[in-house]
Design a protein around this motif. Structure first.
Motif, PDB file in Angstrom:
ATOM      1  N   ASN A 130     -15.796  36.881 -16.712  1.00 35.91           N
ATOM      2  CA  ASN A 130     -15.993  36.957 -18.166  1.00 35.91           C
ATOM      3  C   ASN A 130     -17.250  37.715 -18.576  1.00 35.91           C
ATOM      4  OD1 ASN A 130     -13.655  35.324 -18.480  1.00 35.91           O
ATOM      5  ND2 ASN A 130     -14.914  33.512 -18.092  1.00 35.91           N
ATOM      6  N   VAL A 131     -17.823  38.508 -17.662  1.00 37.50           N
ATOM      7  CA  VAL A 131     -18.982  39.345 -18.003  1.00 37.50           C
ATOM      8  C   VAL A 131     -18.551  40.804 -17.819  1.00 37.50           C
ATOM      9  CG1 VAL A 131     -21.352  39.967 -17.454  1.00 37.50           C
ATOM     10  CG2 VAL A 131     -20.626  37.579 -17.285  1.00 37.50           C
ATOM     11  N   PRO A 132     -18.322  41.514 -18.945  1.00 34.49           N
ATOM     12  CA  PRO A 132     -17.858  42.901 -18.852  1.00 34.49           C
ATOM     13  C   PRO A 132     -18.853  43.767 -18.073  1.00 34.49           C
ATOM     14  CG  PRO A 132     -17.749  42.099 -21.119  1.00 34.49           C
ATOM     15  CD  PRO A 132     -18.470  41.063 -20.322  1.00 34.49           C
ATOM     16  N   ASN A 133     -18.323  44.684 -17.293  1.00 38.98           N
ATOM     17  CA  ASN A 133     -19.102  45.663 -16.536  1.00 38.98           C
ATOM     18  C   ASN A 133     -20.024  45.051 -15.485  1.00 38.98           C
ATOM     19  OD1 ASN A 133     -17.943  47.820 -17.971  1.00 38.98           O
ATOM     20  ND2 ASN A 133     -19.375  47.442 -19.648  1.00 38.98           N
ATOM     21  N   SER A 134     -19.827  43.781 -15.128  1.00 39.96           N
ATOM     22  CA  SER A 134     -20.659  43.215 -14.061  1.00 39.96           C
ATOM     23  C   SER A 134     -20.105  43.666 -12.714  1.00 39.96           C
ATOM     24  CB  SER A 134     -20.708  41.689 -14.150  1.00 39.96           C
ATOM     25  OG  SER A 134     -19.451  41.136 -13.863  1.00 39.96           O
ATOM     26  N   ARG A 135     -20.944  43.647 -11.720  1.00 38.12           N
ATOM     27  CA  ARG A 135     -20.565  44.100 -10.391  1.00 38.12           C
ATOM     28  C   ARG A 135     -21.072  43.120  -9.341  1.00 38.12           C
ATOM     29  NH1 ARG A 135     -17.403  47.468 -11.928  1.00 38.12           N
ATOM     30  NH2 ARG A 135     -17.665  49.667 -12.147  1.00 38.12           N
ATOM     31  N   GLY A 136     -20.319  43.039  -8.255  1.00 39.49           N
ATOM     32  CA  GLY A 136     -20.839  42.336  -7.101  1.00 39.49           C
ATOM     33  C   GLY A 136     -21.896  43.217  -6.465  1.00 39.49           C
ATOM     34  N   GLY A 137     -22.771  42.617  -5.728  1.00 44.50           N
ATOM     35  CA  GLY A 137     -23.825  43.422  -5.137  1.00 44.50           C
ATOM     36  C   GLY A 137     -24.183  42.983  -3.742  1.00 44.50           C
ATOM     37  N   ASP A 138     -24.936  43.840  -3.097  1.00 44.15           N
ATOM     38  CA  ASP A 138     -25.395  43.577  -1.752  1.00 44.15           C
ATOM     39  C   ASP A 138     -26.237  42.312  -1.693  1.00 44.15           C
ATOM     40  OD1 ASP A 138     -25.727  44.447   1.045  1.00 44.15           O
ATOM     41  OD2 ASP A 138     -27.829  44.629   0.451  1.00 44.15           O
ATOM     42  N   GLU A 139     -27.034  42.082  -2.719  1.00 44.61           N
ATOM     43  CA  GLU A 139     -27.897  40.894  -2.727  1.00 44.61           C
ATOM     44  C   GLU A 139     -27.062  39.611  -2.651  1.00 44.61           C
ATOM     45  OE1 GLU A 139     -30.900  38.726  -5.817  1.00 44.61           O
ATOM     46  OE2 GLU A 139     -31.129  40.891  -5.573  1.00 44.61           O
ATOM     47  N   GLN A 140     -25.984  39.566  -3.409  1.00 45.71           N
ATOM     48  CA  GLN A 140     -25.117  38.386  -3.417  1.00 45.71           C
ATOM     49  C   GLN A 140     -24.423  38.199  -2.056  1.00 45.71           C
ATOM     50  OE1 GLN A 140     -21.385  38.361  -5.788  1.00 45.71           O
ATOM     51  NE2 GLN A 140     -22.468  36.870  -7.068  1.00 45.71           N
ATOM     52  N   ALA A 141     -23.921  39.280  -1.467  1.00 43.75           N
ATOM     53  CA  ALA A 141     -23.251  39.203  -0.163  1.00 43.75           C
ATOM     54  C   ALA A 141     -24.235  38.785   0.922  1.00 43.75           C
ATOM     55  CB  ALA A 141     -22.603  40.539   0.177  1.00 43.75           C
ATOM     56  N   GLN A 142     -25.441  39.339   0.884  1.00 44.12           N
ATOM     57  CA  GLN A 142     -26.431  38.978   1.901  1.00 44.12           C
ATOM     58  C   GLN A 142     -26.941  37.554   1.707  1.00 44.12           C
ATOM     59  OE1 GLN A 142     -29.445  41.653   3.260  1.00 44.12           O
ATOM     60  NE2 GLN A 142     -28.233  43.430   2.638  1.00 44.12           N
ATOM     61  N   TRP A 143     -26.983  37.079   0.477  1.00 47.62           N
ATOM     62  CA  TRP A 143     -27.395  35.695   0.214  1.00 47.62           C
ATOM     63  C   TRP A 143     -26.448  34.738   0.936  1.00 47.62           C
ATOM     64  CZ3 TRP A 143     -25.018  31.502  -2.020  1.00 47.62           C
ATOM     65  CH2 TRP A 143     -25.835  30.439  -2.401  1.00 47.62           C
TER      66      TRP A 143
END
Length: 157
Positions: free
Chosen positions: A78-91
């Motif tokens: 529900n957040v337009p234009n948000s992206r997954g990122g390396d920080e989240q995957a590495q966390w």
């Protein structure tokens, strides 16, 4: 002979506990209503299995099981234009490395128990980072760890 399903369930449970996020086996984890869980989550893939101890007295009481854990980041629901990122995957991956963490006290064994089924012990664990992937179309980034578990059935009696 060591059954794989209890080992897979044990590793799935341990990863979910360490990351605090759902873990699916070979698929995206689902909610109680059967809908795909939004990222972040982990997908656990059972890989190779070896059932030989390479000894003349091999009685098929030992096995080595390999797994791949793929840690998936993604857009915030529900957040337009948000992206997954390396920080989240590495966390997620950083927390999953605790599968092989030793006790701070220096005691033998591992800091986090791994339940692999009755009468079976996981006497050694290995992990190695195997890279990751990105999919620009889905805004998903992943990080990958491969685990190797050395198991042995305990003699009864």
């Amino acid at each position: 002979m060591i059954e794989r399903r209890p080992v897979t369930t044990g590793l799935q449970t341990l990863l979910a506990t360490l990351t605090g996020r759902p873990v699916g086996v070979r698929t995206v984890p689902l909610t109680a209503s059967g809908q795909p869980v939004p990222p972040p989550y982990t997908i656990l893939y059972p890989l190779d299995r070896t059932d030989a101890t390479n000894s003349l007295a091999d009685n098929q009481r030992a096995a080595t099981l390999d797994y791949q854990a793929t840690f998936v980041s993604g857009p915030t629901p529900n957040v337009p234009n948000s992206r997954g990122g390396d920080e989240q995957a590495q966390w997620l991956a950083d927390r999953a490395w605790k599968v092989v963490e030793r006790p701070a006290s220096g005691a033998p064994g591992y800091a986090h128990p791994l339940n692999v089924g009755a009468g079976v012990v996981c006497w050694r664990r290995e992990a190695r980072e195997a890279g990751g992937t990105s999919d620009q179309n889905d805004a998903i980034i992943t990080s990958v760890i491969r685990f190797r578990l050395f198991l042995e059935e305990q003699p009864t009696g």
